[in-house]
Design an enzyme around this catalytic site. Structure first.
Site, PDB file in Angstrom:
ATOM      1  N   SER A 143      -2.396   1.269  -5.062  1.00  0.00           N
ATOM      2  CA  SER A 143      -1.173   1.157  -4.329  1.00  0.00           C
ATOM      3  C   SER A 143      -0.316   0.346  -5.530  1.00  0.00           C
ATOM      4  O   SER A 143      -0.841  -0.119  -6.572  1.00  0.00           O
ATOM      5  CB  SER A 143      -1.131   0.341  -3.310  1.00  0.00           C
ATOM      6  N   TYR A 156      -4.115  -6.914   1.718  1.00  0.00           N
ATOM      7  CA  TYR A 156      -4.063  -5.865   1.163  1.00  0.00           C
ATOM      8  C   TYR A 156      -3.730  -5.831  -0.251  1.00  0.00           C
ATOM      9  O   TYR A 156      -4.516  -4.792  -0.968  1.00  0.00           O
ATOM     10  CB  TYR A 156      -2.845  -5.029   1.970  1.00  0.00           C
TER      11      TYR A 156
END
Length: 263
Positions: A143, A156
């Site tokens: 990401s 995350y």
């Protein structure tokens, strides 16, 4: 060292979004594809149909990336495929909790899904590829938050940063076997995980993004496709950001009246 890894791929989390687009693209390029889903049986059936419509074989297995035996799915699918040339780790999860409110269970669940799962799948895939002796490709979908922090996403971001570094170490260790390992780091992409349908990508305004819109899943899949191909033979240990330039905006805030201003 052979650079002709077999056209046999496994794409985790291929029931929707980036995983589904990647599996479809690889099938278009002549890959048979092993697919995994967590709970979306309808989605994975659609992906399998798309793969088979392109004249390729598909095999489907249920998969929980947070399970201690997550890597076993790679062996099951590789057995059905008759080998393995490419692994794409897409399956992942997020959360939305500030650190002061983040409980250990959530932290562990996110790390298990986003870091332990790709570690185990990569390990099992790499063992297969080394044994086969034909080289291979491992591609981890991280990401933009592999590189940039985000409020309310500590677990995350930590997992994605960890996966980014794991990618580099694995690249270093597997290079002698003709196996490359790279990361693709998407920004905001229109997928079910971001609460959007992929068709919305080109029709939403994002004033905070230089390109001005979210990304389409196909725009991420195309970079993965490059990294899965012989064209990327000399690329390893890299992270490709696919974010429309979002990560270039650190020094800018957005003021709707005047456009960009410096912070």
């Amino acid at each position: 060292m052979s650079n002709h890894h077999p056209r046999l791929a496994i794409v985790t989390g291929s029931d929707s979004g980036i995983g589904q687009a990647t599996a479809t693209l690889l099938a278009s390029e002549g890959f048979d594809v092993g697919l995994t889903f967590h709970s979306d049986e309808e989605g994975i059936r659609r992906t399998a149909e798309e793969v088979e419509r392109r004249g390729q074989r598909s095999f489907v297995e249920p998969f929980d990336a947070s399970s201690p035996d997550a890597g076993a799915v790679v062996d099951r699918l590789a057995d059905q495929l008759g080998g393995l040339g490419v692994l794409v780790n897409v399956a992942g999860t997020g959360h939305s909790d500030r650190v002061l409110d983040l409980d250990l269970d959530t932290w562990r669940r996110v790390l298990a899904t986003d870091l332990d799962g790709p570690f185990l799948c990569s390990q099992h895939a790499a063992r297969r590829m080394v044994q086969q002796g034909d080289g291979g490709r491992i591609i981890n979908v991280t990401s933009v938050h592999e590189h940039l922090p985000r409020l309310g996403a500590a677990a995350y971001c930590s997992a994605k940063a960890g996966l980014g570094m794991f990618t580099k170490v694995l690249a270093l260790e597997l290079a002698e076997h003709g196996i490359t390992v790279n990361a693709v780091a998407p920004g905001e992409i229109s997928t079910p995980m971001t609460g959007q349908d992929e068709s919305e990508a080109y029709h939403q305004e994002r004033p905070g993004n230089p390109v001005g819109r979210p990304g389409h899943v196909a725009e991420v899949a195309s970079v993965i496709g490059f990294l899965a191909s012989p064209r990327s033979a000399y690329v390893t240990g890299s992270s490709y950001t696919v974010d429309g330039g979002l990560s270039l905006m650190a020094a800018h805030g957005h003021d709707t009246a005047t456009g960009w201003r410096e912070i």
